[in-house]
Design a protein around this motif. Structure first.
Motif, PDB file in Angstrom:
ATOM      1  N   LEU A 156      18.326   9.046   0.491  1.00 57.27           N
ATOM      2  CA  LEU A 156      18.943  10.313   0.117  1.00 57.27           C
ATOM      3  C   LEU A 156      17.892  11.347  -0.252  1.00 57.27           C
ATOM      4  CD1 LEU A 156      22.196   9.458  -1.823  1.00 57.27           C
ATOM      5  CD2 LEU A 156      21.892  10.438   0.455  1.00 57.27           C
ATOM      6  N   VAL A 157      16.859  10.888  -0.952  1.00 60.03           N
ATOM      7  CA  VAL A 157      15.773  11.804  -1.313  1.00 60.03           C
ATOM      8  C   VAL A 157      15.162  12.380  -0.044  1.00 60.03           C
ATOM      9  CG1 VAL A 157      13.432  11.911  -2.239  1.00 60.03           C
ATOM     10  CG2 VAL A 157      15.244  10.795  -3.549  1.00 60.03           C
ATOM     11  N   LEU A 158      14.936  11.510   0.939  1.00 54.43           N
ATOM     12  CA  LEU A 158      14.345  11.964   2.202  1.00 54.43           C
ATOM     13  C   LEU A 158      15.284  12.940   2.901  1.00 54.43           C
ATOM     14  CD1 LEU A 158      12.824   8.636   3.494  1.00 54.43           C
ATOM     15  CD2 LEU A 158      11.692  10.554   2.369  1.00 54.43           C
ATOM     16  N   THR A 159      16.598  12.639   2.835  1.00 50.04           N
ATOM     17  CA  THR A 159      17.567  13.528   3.472  1.00 50.04           C
ATOM     18  C   THR A 159      17.531  14.894   2.826  1.00 50.04           C
ATOM     19  OG1 THR A 159      18.928  11.586   3.767  1.00 50.04           O
ATOM     20  CG2 THR A 159      19.961  13.705   4.189  1.00 50.04           C
ATOM     21  N   VAL A 160      17.496  14.900   1.489  1.00 49.16           N
ATOM     22  CA  VAL A 160      17.491  16.181   0.779  1.00 49.16           C
ATOM     23  C   VAL A 160      16.255  16.985   1.173  1.00 49.16           C
ATOM     24  CG1 VAL A 160      17.246  17.238  -1.487  1.00 49.16           C
ATOM     25  CG2 VAL A 160      18.902  15.401  -1.126  1.00 49.16           C
ATOM     26  N   GLU A 195       0.842  -1.191   0.000  1.00 45.45           N
ATOM     27  CA  GLU A 195       0.000   0.000   0.000  1.00 45.45           C
ATOM     28  C   GLU A 195       0.877   1.241   0.000  1.00 45.45           C
ATOM     29  OE1 GLU A 195      -0.494  -2.472   2.062  1.00 45.45           O
ATOM     30  OE2 GLU A 195      -2.582  -3.139   1.865  1.00 45.45           O
ATOM     31  N   ALA A 196       0.595   2.087  -0.969  1.00 42.18           N
ATOM     32  CA  ALA A 196       1.443   3.274  -1.118  1.00 42.18           C
ATOM     33  C   ALA A 196       1.264   4.233   0.052  1.00 42.18           C
ATOM     34  CB  ALA A 196       1.112   3.983  -2.426  1.00 42.18           C
ATOM     35  N   GLY A 197       0.059   4.322   0.551  1.00 37.32           N
ATOM     36  CA  GLY A 197      -0.252   5.300   1.587  1.00 37.32           C
ATOM     37  C   GLY A 197       0.625   5.132   2.809  1.00 37.32           C
ATOM     38  N   ARG A 198       0.798   3.892   3.233  1.00 35.48           N
ATOM     39  CA  ARG A 198       1.549   3.671   4.454  1.00 35.48           C
ATOM     40  C   ARG A 198       2.996   4.082   4.275  1.00 35.48           C
ATOM     41  NH1 ARG A 198       2.815  -1.537   4.747  1.00 35.48           N
ATOM     42  NH2 ARG A 198       0.658  -1.858   4.214  1.00 35.48           N
ATOM     43  N   SER A 199       3.555   3.727   3.129  1.00 39.25           N
ATOM     44  CA  SER A 199       4.961   4.051   2.953  1.00 39.25           C
ATOM     45  C   SER A 199       5.108   5.572   2.828  1.00 39.25           C
ATOM     46  CB  SER A 199       5.546   3.311   1.766  1.00 39.25           C
ATOM     47  OG  SER A 199       5.313   4.013   0.586  1.00 39.25           O
ATOM     48  N   ARG A 200       4.064   6.251   2.320  1.00 39.57           N
ATOM     49  CA  ARG A 200       4.151   7.693   2.246  1.00 39.57           C
ATOM     50  C   ARG A 200       4.212   8.273   3.668  1.00 39.57           C
ATOM     51  NH1 ARG A 200      -0.683   9.853   0.402  1.00 39.57           N
ATOM     52  NH2 ARG A 200      -0.516   8.475  -1.393  1.00 39.57           N
ATOM     53  N   ALA A 201       3.363   7.749   4.554  1.00 35.05           N
ATOM     54  CA  ALA A 201       3.374   8.233   5.939  1.00 35.05           C
ATOM     55  C   ALA A 201       4.755   8.048   6.548  1.00 35.05           C
ATOM     56  CB  ALA A 201       2.320   7.495   6.750  1.00 35.05           C
ATOM     57  N   ALA A 202       5.330   6.879   6.317  1.00 38.56           N
ATOM     58  CA  ALA A 202       6.650   6.602   6.893  1.00 38.56           C
ATOM     59  C   ALA A 202       7.685   7.558   6.323  1.00 38.56           C
ATOM     60  CB  ALA A 202       7.045   5.152   6.617  1.00 38.56           C
ATOM     61  N   ARG A 203       7.568   7.824   5.009  1.00 33.85           N
ATOM     62  CA  ARG A 203       8.549   8.714   4.372  1.00 33.85           C
ATOM     63  C   ARG A 203       8.428  10.126   4.914  1.00 33.85           C
ATOM     64  NH1 ARG A 203      10.509   6.868  -0.691  1.00 33.85           N
ATOM     65  NH2 ARG A 203      10.360   8.934  -1.573  1.00 33.85           N
ATOM     66  N   ILE A 204       7.181  10.555   5.125  1.00 37.18           N
ATOM     67  CA  ILE A 204       6.996  11.899   5.677  1.00 37.18           C
ATOM     68  C   ILE A 204       7.637  11.969   7.061  1.00 37.18           C
ATOM     69  CG2 ILE A 204       5.274  13.505   6.603  1.00 37.18           C
ATOM     70  CD1 ILE A 204       3.495  12.671   4.252  1.00 37.18           C
ATOM     71  N   MET A 205       7.457  10.905   7.835  1.00 41.15           N
ATOM     72  CA  MET A 205       8.032  10.916   9.183  1.00 41.15           C
ATOM     73  C   MET A 205       9.551  10.944   9.137  1.00 41.15           C
ATOM     74  SD  MET A 205       5.716   8.802  11.811  1.00 41.15           S
ATOM     75  CE  MET A 205       4.791   7.694  10.810  1.00 41.15           C
ATOM     76  N   VAL A 206      10.131  10.167   8.232  1.00 45.49           N
ATOM     77  CA  VAL A 206      11.597  10.178   8.131  1.00 45.49           C
ATOM     78  C   VAL A 206      12.082  11.565   7.715  1.00 45.49           C
ATOM     79  CG1 VAL A 206      13.570   9.267   6.868  1.00 45.49           C
ATOM     80  CG2 VAL A 206      11.803   7.717   7.677  1.00 45.49           C
ATOM     81  N   ALA A 207      11.383  12.161   6.749  1.00 44.71           N
ATOM     82  CA  ALA A 207      11.790  13.496   6.301  1.00 44.71           C
ATOM     83  C   ALA A 207      11.679  14.501   7.443  1.00 44.71           C
ATOM     84  CB  ALA A 207      10.936  13.937   5.118  1.00 44.71           C
ATOM     85  N   LEU A 208      10.612  14.372   8.225  1.00 45.35           N
ATOM     86  CA  LEU A 208      10.423  15.254   9.383  1.00 45.35           C
ATOM     87  C   LEU A 208      11.578  15.090  10.367  1.00 45.35           C
ATOM     88  CD1 LEU A 208       8.551  17.099  11.162  1.00 45.35           C
ATOM     89  CD2 LEU A 208       7.705  14.990  12.171  1.00 45.35           C
ATOM     90  N   GLN A 209      11.943  13.836  10.595  1.00 48.57           N
ATOM     91  CA  GLN A 209      13.061  13.584  11.516  1.00 48.57           C
ATOM     92  C   GLN A 209      14.347  14.204  11.008  1.00 48.57           C
ATOM     93  OE1 GLN A 209      13.325   9.377  12.271  1.00 48.57           O
ATOM     94  NE2 GLN A 209      12.081   9.678  14.085  1.00 48.57           N
ATOM     95  N   MET A 210      14.558  14.065   9.704  1.00 44.89           N
ATOM     96  CA  MET A 210      15.765  14.654   9.105  1.00 44.89           C
ATOM     97  C   MET A 210      15.759  16.166   9.321  1.00 44.89           C
ATOM     98  SD  MET A 210      17.788  12.562   7.828  1.00 44.89           S
ATOM     99  CE  MET A 210      17.980  10.892   7.315  1.00 44.89           C
TER     100      MET A 210
END
Lengths: 887, 124
Positions: free
Chosen positions: A817-821, A495-510
């Motif tokens: 790296l995308v998330l880091t950027v 499911e794309a939605g869940r991974s999007r949530a996780a990615r947003i959280m990682v980006a927020l953490q960064m």
């Protein structure tokens, strides 16, 4: 849907029917009636229990199921110890750090004074004291005549209270035969009654005590506990302060430690008029103590607003009185003197703390808030990752008839366990951290967590528990009962939605990580700059201590120091010895205007005429290692009878002798009473603290100035500076066996004290930065490993289709790296805002410091790489055949 | 999920499955509690063991959820007994749960049973 509630009797009836029917059937199978009845009962089990369970069904069911959920949750956590430990530790660090910083903030900034109705208390403030006066703080202290006038007449105020410490630090006291040191204040008669401080034992002071300068003392609850083990028998006994006996008449309420900023008074005595008990332990100024010296503005004043009077009204009523009282004993104001203003400032909190710690504490609170946010998202991500792998379990439970509420309860139970364990650990951590914070920051007020702190921690925990319970719920429910039947890892987890949530959280953490790293970087660079700031002094090899001899006359004092210096010079290892009235690097300075050749020098409009001065002994600059640019140092040959000489620094020469040679000119005090000839010019050096800017300074020779009391002794020695102290102590005790060395330490340590709050701030910021990095790294690692696991099949397919290992590694790395950027792009402006807010705490570094920003970006990139390395390697080592076979 | 230690060969029921079995039994017609217990035990060839105390609580639970309804009547041997019957809601719940259960057991079977055995079973 309304149904008649079934009665317990009805249920019992049904059970009886069952037993009868069962017995009928067993009899039909050939058993005897008795045996049939017995068997029916046995088969049924405990009838009573069944009835009870029916009765309690609605009542105890929830408790029962909560217990079951907790047990189940505990078991499932034990099954994944790695997850449980990571989550609990993350929580403990995040919440613990927040609780610790909050409890310091609570104690220092939020808590009210433990007095009656603190909101109506006000401190007196003035814009500027009259000319020709000396102050402790130019806006906060007043002279005794001002106090006296306002005490006798105070429109708008219920009362006016004055207090002044007996010493800058501690004063010599004796109880029984043991000499020791304690902090004490002289206070007005209305101090306890006017403030409304409770005295659980004994009494406070009266107006009469103040008038009589009565020899009575009140000790603080803390001192009573620490020194007297809460022995009520101390009442009526004698406490000697600087050798003068005071009868202890009361013990103040718990938590009240006086009104001096950052201090904690051990005892209070009524305002005294003896020379031994001058304010701040100062020697008499031309024979006058604070109480008959209108030029020394040294007392703090506090008042209580009358009912129905606000601050503006009180100020309006008091100002004319104040303006008149200010010039008592000073003559009339000079022509160009601005009229004095009076203002009143809220006094409900602890005095002085908010100026001293307000900004750093708010910044720290923001930082730990970020850390908490990172910690919480981390645990949420871990939970989501973990629960995603449990989707089949949830599915199965739904299929077996568990309701959504059952799942929610189970998730909440697990979250509750995590949060309880994390919270308990956090509390321990916070207690330890608070204690070390207090000792580092040298905050002496009680920091014990109170109800507010507990409430804060509890609210944080409840929010965390709900968050952790609810976040994974959607996921669990999304599974639905049907999912248990799917067996493909690939299909059930894309499911794309869940991974999007996780990615947003990682980006927020960064993002948060970048901000924290920039903040920490700026503060650490500030500390580096401070530590590497040249003092202009050869500070290594210097050791300093104070002595406070019992002296009754100026000649006796001078003889004492001449003798002491001579004796100390003879000690082996001592290179040179000198004395000073104000210790270097003690935040303390004597500021005043000075005359040059008999008149106040002209200065370009607006700029300051203020000169710092100190009174020092022979060989002062040689001893501390400050280069003499012209002329000479003070020498033993400078005595009371020889021509009076002074030494100035470069700043003084530049500002007041532009394009002239200052040597041979006369400088003097602003009242013109004391004149001296400039005999030397020394290089600018740090005087009060490390982060000061150089300002004009002048030095007097101690033998030529009519003061002699407490002085600080500076020794330059070979080898370890502190090793000389036992010998020095022995020397002093040969002169007077009762004299202690006051605050002995190396001169370097003394200077470092002036940056202790910056040091603390930078260390904490650095610690939180590292914490953020570790948390972000674990979070990213966890999320990525989980995603790589879930994508094993996909990776297998890709590799089967010919993707190379490096392509697979790149696929995973690119992701982080995308998330880091993204994190960096969002984080930089935020960090800039933080840097701007910090700018007043920075030294020698700009808020937009390229190096710091580059390092922070490098830092998060590194974190991203390190955290991704292991999962990426694992992805690359996927065996396509095996990966596909797991389908 | 809590299971009970049993020394005899009978298997204690998993939570949740009891509900399903009750619904199934009641599909055949209204029945009282003791009849349901007997029926489950008998139909499972005495393998499944129904704890009678739990049974009545389960009946009550199903009744609370409107999956079954109950009224007092008279048994075949003339005893007053509480008779349970399926509601429409219970009927559809039973269909749902049954098909889920079948797919679940099939999936379990695929994993647990060796290939050969499965083939034989399908033939047989």
């Amino acid at each position: 849907m309304s149904k008649q509630k079934r009665s317990a009797e009805d249920f019992a009836e049904e059970v009886r029917t069952h037993l009868a029917l069962e017995a009928d059937e067993l009899r039909a199978e050939g058993l005897s009636p008795e045996e049939a009845s017995r068997r029916a009962h046995v088969e049924f089990g405990n009838v009573q229990t069944a009835n009870e369970r029916f009765y309690l069904r609605g009542r105890i069911q929830w408790l029962d199921s909560i217990m079951r959920d907790l047990r189940y949750g505990l078991r499932s956590l034990i099954h994944s110890p790695g997850f449980a430990i990571t989550a609990v530790l993350t929580l403990a660090l995040g919440i613990g750090a927040n609780t610790a910083v909050f409890s310091v903030m609570n104690a220092v900034l939020l808590r009210s004074l433990p007095v009656n109705d603190p909101t109506r208390l006000v401190y007196f403030r003035t814009s500027n004291p009259p000319r020709r006066t000396g102050t402790i703080s130019s806006s906060e202290t007043f002279s005794y005549p001002v106090y006296q006038a306002l005490r006798d007449q105070h429109p708008g105020l219920a009362n006016v209270i004055a207090y002044v410490p007996l010493s800058v630090n501690k004063v010599a006291v004796r109880y029984g035969s043991q000499p020791e040191e304690a902090e004490g204040d002289m206070v007005s008669g209305a101090f306890f009654s006017g403030l409304g401080v409770k005295l659980p034992l004994g009494r406070g002071f009266s107006e009469q005590d103040e008038k009589d300068h009565a020899p009575v003392a009140v000790i603080s609850y803390n001192y009573w506990t620490r020194r007297f083990a809460r022995n009520p028998g101390v009442l009526g006994t004698t406490l000697y302060v600087n050798g003068i006996g005071f009868t202890i008449v009361g013990i103040s309420g718990e938590g009240f430690e006086g009104l001096e900023a950052g201090g904690s008074a051990d005892f209070w005595i009524p305002l005294q008029n003896r020379p031994e008990l001058n304010a701040y332990g100062n020697p008499l100024d031309e024979g006058k103590a604070y109480i008959n010296n209108p030029t020394w503005w040294c007392m703090r004043l506090i008042g209580r607003l009358s009912p129905d009077v606000n601050k503006q009204q009180a100020v309006a009523a008091l100002t004319p009185l104040f303006q008149r009282a200010a010039y008592i004993g000073l003559g009339s104001p000079m022509a160009d003197e601005k009229p004095l203003t009076l203002s009143l400032e809220d006094a409900k909190g602890f005095p002085g703390y908010s100026e001293q710690y307000g900004r750093p504490l708010h910044m720290l609170m923001a930082m730990v808030g970020f850390v908490l946010l990172i910690a919480l998202t981390n645990v949420v991500m871990l939970l989501i990752a973990r629960n995603a792998t449990r989707q089949r379990e949830f599915s199965m439970r739904l299929a077996l008839g568990a309701g959504r509420s059952d799942l929610l309860r189970q998730l909440l139970a697990e979250s509750l366990l995590l949060v309880t364990a994390g919270g308990a650990l956090a509390w321990l951590f916070a207690l330890l951290a608070t204690r070390s914070l207090a000792s580092w920051a040298q905050i002496e007020a009680s920091l014990a967590p109170d109800r507010t702190v507990m409430l804060f921690a509890l609210i944080t925990l409840v929010v965390a528990a709900l968050l952790f319970g609810l976040a994974p719920l959607r996921l669990a429910l999304a599974a639905g009962p049907a999912l248990s039947l799917k067996t493909s890892a690939a299909t059930s987890n894309s499911e794309a939605g869940r991974s999007r949530a996780a990615r947003i959280m990682v980006a927020l953490q960064m993002t948060l990580c970048v901000v924290l790293l920039v903040g920490a970087g700026l503060l650490i660079r500030t500390l580096r700059n401070l530590e590497n700031t040249p003092l202009g002094i050869r500070v290594d090899g210097l050791v300093v201590f104070g002595v406070n001899p019992h002296i009754t006359s100026v000649p006796q004092g001078k003889a004492f120091y001449v003798d002491l210096i001579a004796k100390l010079r003879e000690l082996p290892g001592v290179e040179s010895v000198t004395v000073m009235a104000e210790r270097l690097g003690s935040w303390w300075s004597d500021n005043s205007d000075m005359t040059v050749d008999g008149r106040l020098p002209d200065v370009p409009n607006g700029s300051s005429r203020t000169v710092r001065s100190n009174v020092v002994g022979p060989g002062f600059f040689t001893t501390i290692g400050v280069p003499i640019l012209a002329g000479r140092d003070f020498a033993d040959s400078d005595t009371e009878t020889s021509p009076h000489v002074g030494i100035i620094n470069e700043q003084f020469a530049k500002r007041f002798f532009p394009n002239r040679n200052p040597l041979g000119h006369m400088i003097g005090t602003d009242d013109g009473r004391y004149q001296m000839m400039v005999v030397g010019i020394v290089k600018d050096h740090k005087y009060r603290s490390i982060d000061e800017e150089p300002i004009p300074m002048a030095w007097y020779e101690y033998a030529q100035i009519p003061i002699a009391g407490k002085m600080d002794v500076e020794l330059r020695v070979h080898g370890d500076p502190l090793a000389i102290l036992p010998a020095a102590r022995k020397t002093i005790q040969q002169i007077d066996p009762n004299l202690p060395l006051i605050k002995p330490m190396t001169q370097r340590a003394q200077y470092n004290l002036t940056i202790s709050s910056q040091t603390l701030f930078a260390r904490l910021a650095g610690f939180f930065g590292v914490l953020a990095v570790v948390l972000v790294a674990t979070g990213l690692y966890g999320t990525l490993s989980y995603r790589v696991n879930r994508r094993t099949a996909e990776i297998g397919v890709r590799m089967a289709m010919g993707a190379g290992r490096s392509q697979v590694v790149w696929m995973i790395l690119r992701d982080s790296l995308v998330l880091t950027v993204i994190g960096v792009i969002v984080g930089i402006p935020l960090a800039f805002a933080i840097g701007r807010a910090l700018s007043s705490s920075l030294y020698g570094v700009q808020p937009l410091d390229i190096v710091t920003y580059s390092l922070a970006i490098l830092g998060v990139t590194l974190v991203a790489f390190v955290a991704s390395a292991a999962p990426a390697t694992r992805a690359a080592s996927v065996d396509p055949l095996k990966a596909l076979r797991t389908e | 999920m809590p299971t009970q230690e049993n020394n005899d060969d009978r298997i204690a029921l998993l939570q949740g499955t009891l509900d399903l079995l009750i619904l199934k039994t009641l599909l055949l017609g209204p029945c009282h509690g003791q009849g349901v217990a007997r029926s489950i035990q008998r139909q499972s060839e005495e393998v499944l063991f129904v704890d009678h105390g739990s049974l009545y609580l389960a009946l009550q639970r199903l009744e609370d959820k409107d999956l079954i309804q109950a009224k007092w009547g008279v048994s075949e041997n003339n005893r007053k007994a509480r008779f349970y019957s399926l509601t429409a809601k219970g009927r559809s719940e039973l269909l749902d749960k049954t098909s889920q259960w079948k797919r679940l057991t099939r999936a379990m079977g695929l994993i647990l049973e060796p290939q050969g055995l499965k083939a034989q079973n399908e033939e047989g």
